[in-house]
Design a protein around this motif. Structure first.
Motif: not given
Length: 244
Positions: A2, A4, A30-33, A77, A105-106, A108
């Motif tokens: 993820r 952010d 991938v989760e993209f925000n 998250a 995993e994450h 920001t």
């Protein structure tokens, strides 16, 4: 993974939906925000910056919008992840850092603008990263650079698990020259060894040319490089050839 990104210019990240990055998003790798932290201001004018205490040039990003935007990320998250501040004073980004971040995993990212950050914003941060000894108008381009270099290292991102193995800097050296068809383009010919089918000779040529390119273009990379006996021999050959 993820990812952010906190930014007041979310439209700048449109290119991240293209090419390899776009494909990994589509495939769910991938989760993209992108979070516009201007949406989290608590003043009626939606200001995210203010003048510097004690006087000085420019405007600083205020802590409140970024702290509250980060709280949103954490609530959604379950954690902030590894928080990266793009800043000229940060540690210079390199391939080893990309390889390290690719195991997270994450991630920001805080992409600032204007003169800089209120110092208290650094309380949220685990890493401060710079992409070079120069100053941009904001952290967005730096964030995109770090993200791109990191995401391409994820399993299945390039479609071939070996695609990134021989990249420049991954081995500590610059990548060797590469060729494709035709074998003879307007008198510029592919080295015979690459057409020989002799894999051991090809591997040796590639190691030698990787060393040669590094020796000429980035000799600083060789200062702390852990040479194998074969590489020492190849480098000595290169130096001898230079004297001829």
């Amino acid at each position: 993974m993820r990812i952010d990104v906190l930014s007041i210019f979310p439209n700048m990240f449109a290119p991240m939906r293209e090419s390899i990055m776009g494909k990994v998003i589509e495939r769910g790798l991938v989760e993209f925000n992108v979070i516009d932290f201007r949406d989290y201001t608590d003043n009626k004018h939606n200001n995210v910056d203010d003048v510097v205490y004690g006087g000085g040039q420019g405007m600083l990003l205020m802590p409140q919008p970024i702290f509250d935007a980060m709280a949103h990320v954490e609530a959604e998250a379950g954690n902030r992840g590894r928080v990266i501040l793009l800043d000229p004073a940060g540690k210079t980004f390199n391939q080893a850092m990309a390889e390290e971040l690719a195991h997270e995993e994450h991630l920001t990212f805080i992409a600032g603008h204007y003169e800089g950050y209120d110092e208290r914003i650094r309380e949220l941060v685990t890493d401060e990263i710079s992409i070079g000894d120069f100053v941009l108008t904001g952290g967005e381009l730096g964030a995109m650079t770090v993200i791109d270099a990191t995401v391409r290292l994820l399993d299945e991102a390039l479609g071939d698990e070996m695609s990134a193995v021989d990249d420049s800097f991954s081995t500590g050296l610059l990548e060797y020259p590469q060729y494709t068809r035709p074998a003879d383009f307007r008198g510029l010919k592919v080295p015979d060894v690459l057409l020989s089918g002799h894999h051991a000779n090809i591997d040796r040529w590639r190691k030698k040319e990787s060393l040669r390119r590094t020796y000429h273009r980035r000799p600083d990379l060789l200062e702390n490089y852990a040479f194998t006996p074969e590489e020492h021999k190849l480098l000595n050959e290169i130096k001898a050839e230079e004297k001829e």
